[in-house]
Design a protein around this motif. Structure first.
Motif, short mmCIF file in Angstrom:
data_model
loop_
_atom_site.label_atom_id
_atom_site.label_comp_id
_atom_site.label_asym_id
_atom_site.label_seq_id
_atom_site.Cartn_x
_atom_site.Cartn_y
_atom_site.Cartn_z
N PRO A 184 0.81 -1.22 0.00
CA PRO A 184 0.00 0.00 0.00
C PRO A 184 0.85 1.27 0.00
O PRO A 184 0.46 2.27 -0.61
CB PRO A 184 -0.81 -0.09 1.30
N LEU A 185 2.00 1.21 0.63
CA LEU A 185 2.89 2.38 0.64
C LEU A 185 3.34 2.71 -0.78
O LEU A 185 3.32 3.87 -1.19
CB LEU A 185 4.09 2.11 1.55
N TRP A 186 3.72 1.68 -1.54
CA TRP A 186 4.15 1.90 -2.92
C TRP A 186 3.00 2.45 -3.76
O TRP A 186 3.21 3.34 -4.59
CB TRP A 186 4.66 0.61 -3.55
N LYS A 187 1.81 1.90 -3.55
CA LYS A 187 0.66 2.35 -4.33
C LYS A 187 0.34 3.81 -4.05
O LYS A 187 0.08 4.60 -4.97
CB LYS A 187 -0.57 1.49 -4.02
N VAL A 188 0.36 4.18 -2.78
CA VAL A 188 0.07 5.56 -2.40
C VAL A 188 1.12 6.51 -2.98
O VAL A 188 0.79 7.58 -3.49
CB VAL A 188 -0.03 5.71 -0.86
N LEU A 189 2.37 6.11 -2.91
CA LEU A 189 3.44 6.93 -3.47
C LEU A 189 3.26 7.13 -4.97
O LEU A 189 3.32 8.25 -5.48
CB LEU A 189 4.79 6.28 -3.17
N ALA A 190 2.99 6.05 -5.70
CA ALA A 190 2.80 6.14 -7.15
C ALA A 190 1.56 6.98 -7.49
O ALA A 190 1.61 7.83 -8.39
CB ALA A 190 2.67 4.74 -7.74
N GLY A 195 0.16 9.31 -5.71
CA GLY A 195 0.41 10.72 -5.39
C GLY A 195 1.24 11.41 -6.46
O GLY A 195 0.91 12.53 -6.90
N LEU A 196 2.29 10.76 -6.92
CA LEU A 196 3.15 11.35 -7.94
C LEU A 196 2.42 11.48 -9.28
O LEU A 196 2.50 12.53 -9.94
CB LEU A 196 4.42 10.52 -8.11
N ALA A 249 -10.51 23.12 -13.29
CA ALA A 249 -11.55 22.31 -12.62
C ALA A 249 -11.21 20.83 -12.73
O ALA A 249 -11.34 20.08 -11.75
CB ALA A 249 -12.92 22.59 -13.23
N LEU A 250 -10.76 20.41 -13.88
CA LEU A 250 -10.37 19.02 -14.06
C LEU A 250 -9.15 18.68 -13.20
O LEU A 250 -9.08 17.60 -12.61
CB LEU A 250 -10.06 18.75 -15.54
N ALA A 251 -8.23 19.63 -13.08
CA ALA A 251 -7.05 19.42 -12.24
C ALA A 251 -7.45 19.22 -10.78
O ALA A 251 -6.93 18.33 -10.09
CB ALA A 251 -6.10 20.61 -12.36
N LYS A 252 -8.37 20.02 -10.30
CA LYS A 252 -8.84 19.88 -8.91
C LYS A 252 -9.57 18.55 -8.70
O LYS A 252 -9.43 17.91 -7.67
CB LYS A 252 -9.75 21.04 -8.52
N LEU A 253 -10.35 18.15 -9.70
CA LEU A 253 -11.05 16.87 -9.62
C LEU A 253 -10.05 15.71 -9.58
O LEU A 253 -10.23 14.76 -8.81
CB LEU A 253 -12.00 16.71 -10.80
N LEU A 254 -8.99 15.81 -10.37
CA LEU A 254 -7.94 14.79 -10.33
C LEU A 254 -7.29 14.72 -8.96
O LEU A 254 -7.01 13.64 -8.44
CB LEU A 254 -6.86 15.10 -11.37
N GLU A 255 -7.03 15.87 -8.36
CA GLU A 255 -6.42 15.90 -7.03
C GLU A 255 -7.34 15.26 -5.99
O GLU A 255 -6.89 14.49 -5.14
CB GLU A 255 -6.09 17.34 -6.63
N LEU A 256 -8.63 15.56 -6.08
CA LEU A 256 -9.60 14.95 -5.16
C LEU A 256 -9.66 13.44 -5.36
O LEU A 256 -9.58 12.67 -4.39
CB LEU A 256 -10.99 15.57 -5.37
N GLY A 257 -9.78 13.02 -6.62
CA GLY A 257 -9.83 11.59 -6.90
C GLY A 257 -8.55 10.87 -6.50
O GLY A 257 -8.58 9.77 -5.95
N LEU A 308 -8.55 10.41 -2.72
CA LEU A 308 -9.46 9.34 -2.31
C LEU A 308 -8.88 7.96 -2.66
O LEU A 308 -8.98 7.02 -1.87
CB LEU A 308 -10.82 9.52 -2.96
N LEU A 309 -8.26 7.84 -3.83
CA LEU A 309 -7.65 6.57 -4.22
C LEU A 309 -6.48 6.21 -3.30
O LEU A 309 -6.24 5.03 -3.01
CB LEU A 309 -7.18 6.62 -5.67
N CYS A 310 -5.76 7.23 -2.83
CA CYS A 310 -4.68 6.98 -1.87
C CYS A 310 -5.24 6.39 -0.58
O CYS A 310 -4.66 5.46 0.00
CB CYS A 310 -3.90 8.25 -1.58
N LEU A 311 -6.36 6.92 -0.13
CA LEU A 311 -6.99 6.38 1.07
C LEU A 311 -7.45 4.94 0.85
O LEU A 311 -7.25 4.08 1.72
CB LEU A 311 -8.19 7.23 1.49
N VAL A 312 -8.03 4.67 -0.31
CA VAL A 312 -8.46 3.31 -0.62
C VAL A 312 -7.26 2.37 -0.68
O VAL A 312 -7.30 1.25 -0.16
CB VAL A 312 -9.26 3.28 -1.95
#
Length: 128
Positions: A71-77, A79-80, A96-104, A107-111
Motif C-alpha cells: 500500500p505504501l508503494w501504491k500511495v506513493l505512485a 500521489g506522484l 476544474a479538471l485538475a482539482k477533480l484529479l487531485e480529489l480523486g 481518495l484513491l490513496c486512502l483506498v
C-alpha cells in the motif's frame, strides 16, 4: 548533481519551447510539455531504485511483510501521478479538471492505504 542538472536543463528547454510555440499552436505546446514530462519521468525513475532498495531492506530488517509495504508503494505512485496529471491539466487551462484529479487521487490513496490501516487496527485489537 549531474543528473539534477540534466533534469533542470530538460525542464528549461521544454518550458522555453512550449512558451515559444504556445501563441501559434497551444495544442503543440501542450504536446511539447507532455513530452518533456515523459522524458523527465524516465530520468527521475532511475533515482527511485536506491530508495526502493532501502525501504525493502528496512522492511525486511523490521520483519514487515511485503503485503504491508505494497500500500505504501501504491500511495506513493498515485500521489506522484496525480500531481503530474493535475499540473498538465492546469497547463492546458483545465483547472476544474485538475482539482477533480487531485480529489480523486487523494481518495484513491486512502483506498490503497486501507489494508495498511486494517493491519494497524488488528494490531491495536490484539494489544487491547
Amino acid at each position: 548533481m549531474e543528473d539534477w542538472l540534466r533534469l533542470f536543463g530538460l525542464a528549461m528547454v521544454t518550458a522555453i519551447l512550449a512558451l515559444t510555440v504556445r501563441r501559434q499552436s497551444p495544442e503543440l505546446a501542450l504536446l511539447i510539455a507532455l513530452g518533456g514530462c515523459v522524458l523527465a519521468a524516465c530520468l527521475v525513475l532511475g533515482w527511485v531504485r536506491p530508495v526502493i532498495d532501502l525501504l525493502v531492506r528496512l522492511g525486511e530488517t523490521a520483519g514487515l511483510e511485503a503485503a504491508l509495504l505494497a500500500p505504501l508503494w501504491k500511495v506513493l505512485a498515485l500521489g506522484l501521478l496525480t500531481q503530474t496529471a493535475s499540473a498538465v491539466c492546469q497547463d492546458a487551462g483545465q483547472s476544474a479538471l485538475a482539482k477533480l484529479l487531485e480529489l480523486g487521487g487523494g481518495l484513491l490513496c486512502l483506498v490503497a492505504a486501507l489494508p495498511l490501516l486494517e493491519a494497524v487496527l488488528d494490531l491495536l485489537e490484539d494489544l487491547l
